[in-house]
Design an enzyme around this catalytic site. Structure first.
Site, PDB file in Angstrom:
ATOM      1  N   ASP A 201      74.144 -58.101  30.740  1.00 22.34           N
ATOM      2  CA  ASP A 201      74.301 -57.168  32.283  1.00 22.34           C
ATOM      3  C   ASP A 201      74.709 -55.651  31.385  1.00 22.34           C
ATOM      4  O   ASP A 201      74.939 -55.807  30.125  1.00 22.34           O
ATOM      5  CB  ASP A 201      75.378 -57.960  32.951  1.00 22.34           C
ATOM      6  N   GLY A 227      72.756 -54.692  27.845  1.00 23.61           N
ATOM      7  CA  GLY A 227      71.561 -54.284  27.674  1.00 23.61           C
ATOM      8  C   GLY A 227      70.958 -53.971  29.065  1.00 23.61           C
ATOM      9  O   GLY A 227      71.686 -54.621  30.311  1.00 23.61           O
ATOM     10  N   ASP A 228      70.275 -53.326  29.498  1.00 21.94           N
ATOM     11  CA  ASP A 228      69.277 -53.245  30.794  1.00 21.94           C
ATOM     12  C   ASP A 228      68.257 -53.386  31.083  1.00 21.94           C
ATOM     13  O   ASP A 228      66.776 -53.187  30.103  1.00 21.94           O
ATOM     14  CB  ASP A 228      69.206 -50.879  30.766  1.00 21.94           C
ATOM     15  N   PHE A 229      68.595 -54.605  32.254  1.00 23.18           N
ATOM     16  CA  PHE A 229      66.386 -55.698  31.976  1.00 23.18           C
ATOM     17  C   PHE A 229      65.939 -54.791  33.151  1.00 23.18           C
ATOM     18  O   PHE A 229      64.129 -55.138  32.177  1.00 23.18           O
ATOM     19  CB  PHE A 229      67.237 -56.473  33.062  1.00 23.18           C
ATOM     20  N   HIS A 247      66.739 -59.691  44.815  1.00 22.42           N
ATOM     21  CA  HIS A 247      66.525 -58.709  46.292  1.00 22.42           C
ATOM     22  C   HIS A 247      67.695 -57.546  46.189  1.00 22.42           C
ATOM     23  O   HIS A 247      67.397 -56.695  47.327  1.00 22.42           O
ATOM     24  CB  HIS A 247      67.363 -60.065  47.253  1.00 22.42           C
TER      25      HIS A 247
HETATM   26  C1  LIG Z   1      74.337 -58.979  43.128  1.00 18.43           C
HETATM   27  S1  LIG Z   1      74.736 -58.037  41.693  1.00 18.43           S
HETATM   28  C2  LIG Z   1      74.158 -60.761  40.823  1.00 18.43           C
HETATM   29  C3  LIG Z   1      75.695 -60.767  39.711  1.00 18.43           C
HETATM   30  C4  LIG Z   1      75.325 -62.452  39.331  1.00 18.43           C
HETATM   31  N1  LIG Z   1      73.414 -62.922  39.276  1.00 18.43           N
HETATM   32  C5  LIG Z   1      75.399 -63.023  40.534  1.00 18.43           C
HETATM   33  O1  LIG Z   1      74.557 -63.879  41.451  1.00 18.43           O
HETATM   34  O2  LIG Z   1      76.744 -63.393  40.653  1.00 18.43           O
HETATM   35  C6  LIG Z   1      73.264 -58.197  40.560  1.00 18.43           C
HETATM   36  C7  LIG Z   1      73.547 -58.064  39.269  1.00 18.43           C
HETATM   37  O3  LIG Z   1      72.661 -56.761  38.132  1.00 18.43           O
HETATM   38  C8  LIG Z   1      73.191 -56.350  37.152  1.00 18.43           C
HETATM   39  N2  LIG Z   1      72.515 -55.117  37.069  1.00 18.43           N
HETATM   40  C9  LIG Z   1      71.801 -53.617  37.400  1.00 18.43           C
HETATM   41  N3  LIG Z   1      71.252 -53.084  36.366  1.00 18.43           N
HETATM   42  C10 LIG Z   1      71.213 -53.421  35.839  1.00 18.43           C
HETATM   43  C11 LIG Z   1      70.037 -53.590  35.177  1.00 18.43           C
HETATM   44  N4  LIG Z   1      69.333 -52.710  35.220  1.00 18.43           N
HETATM   45  N5  LIG Z   1      70.070 -54.471  34.119  1.00 18.43           N
HETATM   46  C12 LIG Z   1      71.511 -55.124  33.625  1.00 18.43           C
HETATM   47  N6  LIG Z   1      71.852 -55.489  35.110  1.00 18.43           N
HETATM   48  C13 LIG Z   1      71.551 -54.858  36.160  1.00 18.43           C
HETATM   49  C14 LIG Z   1      74.554 -56.071  38.310  1.00 18.43           C
HETATM   50  O4  LIG Z   1      75.828 -55.060  36.802  1.00 18.43           O
HETATM   51  C15 LIG Z   1      74.850 -56.952  38.532  1.00 18.43           C
HETATM   52  O5  LIG Z   1      76.067 -57.849  38.242  1.00 18.43           O
END
Ligand SMILES: C[S@@+](CC[C@H](N)C(=O)[O-])C[C@H]1O[C@@H](n2cnc3c(N)ncnc32)[C@H](O)[C@@H]1O
Length: 338
Positions: A201, A227-229, A247
């Protein structure tokens, strides 16, 4: 009563929905819920503990009784109901942080929903904020804390169903992609002692995730990767988990993310997508929560809720194969392979 009156009556309740959110959030924010976790109290006792105005506190308590959060005990005392107890911090399925998220963040943002429906743009885009919703959070650590804690509440609530459906005992090394503060990975590792894994994350989530790993005594089996996914997913994992991640994004971004997962996935590995599927053309009250969740995605990160067919379409567009769909309580799992 005439039909029209019955409908108007029901409509009045729907129109006042924001009052319910505000009353629940206020009870949490002022400490009224926590004051009542110790046992029955009079309004004056609650007001003394919470430093609030006693007669107004009583009015709040009466509203909480009407909403099923509290019960009155005799003429002057109040206690939490079983449902109200879920707003306490110590509850095993606490929704305390979710109440603050709805009341302090979402309800303000939703007041601008008309602008998003008019333009198709998110609140962040309309405000000209760089980096979308997660960029905004990077610049507002307090809002990020509220969001991460709320996601942890929601995830803890559904973790048991997800774990039972997802067969994580044979998952090998799991990477929870966008795994936030680590709630789901910790629950998976607790339930599956031979499984190990990491959370991927943004840097923002690192401290909370490391705290969760340490509190669960799982340092030897769990780690956090910053990291940035969209830039890439680290290799070496057997199961890539994406819960409530797709989503958040439009189709194009989802395909990039899934293609990154595909590149990182071992030959025999699998990707487990956990989302709530919108039943196709089911506009009944059964799907209201997901349909409203869809508006939340429109206003918030700019993604959408999707049907099973739409998720399958994203998976195949990324060069993956849909292996299985497994119902998991409020959620559905879609298992994809190379
Ligand atoms: C809606 S939350 C879901 C968190 C977790 N999976 C849960 O269900 O409790 C989306 C997650 O994606 C992460 N996220 C958003 N953009 C991201 C990126 N470019 N790289 C890595 N993580 C990212 C956010 O920081 C957040 O923690």
């Amino acid at each position: 009563m005439s039909n029209a009156l019955v409908f108007a009556d029901r409509l009045l309740d729907l129109l006042g929905g924001h009052r319910v959110t505000a009353a629940l959030c206020t009870a949490v924010e002022l400490g009224v819920v926590e004051a009542l976790t110790a046992g029955e109290r009079t309004a004056t006792e609650v007001a003394n503990e919470c430093s609030t105005h006693a007669p107004s506190t009583e009015r709040l308590l009466i509203a909480l009784v009407a909403l099923g959060i509290c019960q009155s005990v005799g003429p002057t005392r109040y206690r939490l109901t079983d449902m109200g107890a879920c707003l306490a911090n110590s509850a095993s399925h606490s929704l305390r942080s979710w109440a603050l998220f709805e009341g302090k963040m979402l309800s303000h943002s939703w007041m601008g929903l008309a602008e998003s429906v008019r333009s198709g743009r998110t609140a962040a885009e309309l405000a000209g904020a760089d980096g979308g919703r997660y960029g905004q959070m990077h610049r507002d650590p307090e809002a990020a804390l509220v969001f991460d804690a709320a996601m942890a509440n929601m995830t803890r609530l559904v973790a048991r169903d997800l774990i039972a459906a997802g067969d994580f005992n044979s998952a090998g090394k799991v990477l929870d992609v966008g795994g936030g503060a680590g709630t789901l990975l910790v629950e998976i590792l607790r339930a599956c002692p031979t499984t190990s894994g990491s959370i991927l994350d943004l840097e923002r989530c690192e401290a909370a995730a490391r705290r969760a790993i340490d509190a669960a005594g799982m340092r030897s089996r769990a780690s956090f990767l910053t990291g940035d996914f969209f830039a890439g997913i680290p290799a070496g994992f057997d199961t890539l988990l994406l819960k409530n991640v797709l989503h958040n994004w439009d189709d194009e971004r989802c395909v990039v993310l899934l293609a990154n997962c595909r590149s990182a996935l071992a030959d025999a590995g699998r990707i487990v997508i956990a989302e709530r599927f919108l039943p196709p053309r089911d506009y009944s009250s059964r799907s209201a929560s997901t349909a409203l969740g869809d508006l939340n995605m429109l206003r918030g990160p700019g993604g959408r809720e999707r049907s099973e067919a739409a998720y399958c379409g994203l998976v195949t567009s990324a060069g993956l194969r849909v292996a299985r769909r497994i119902p998991a309580g409020r959620y559905d799992l879609l298992v994809a392979t190379r």
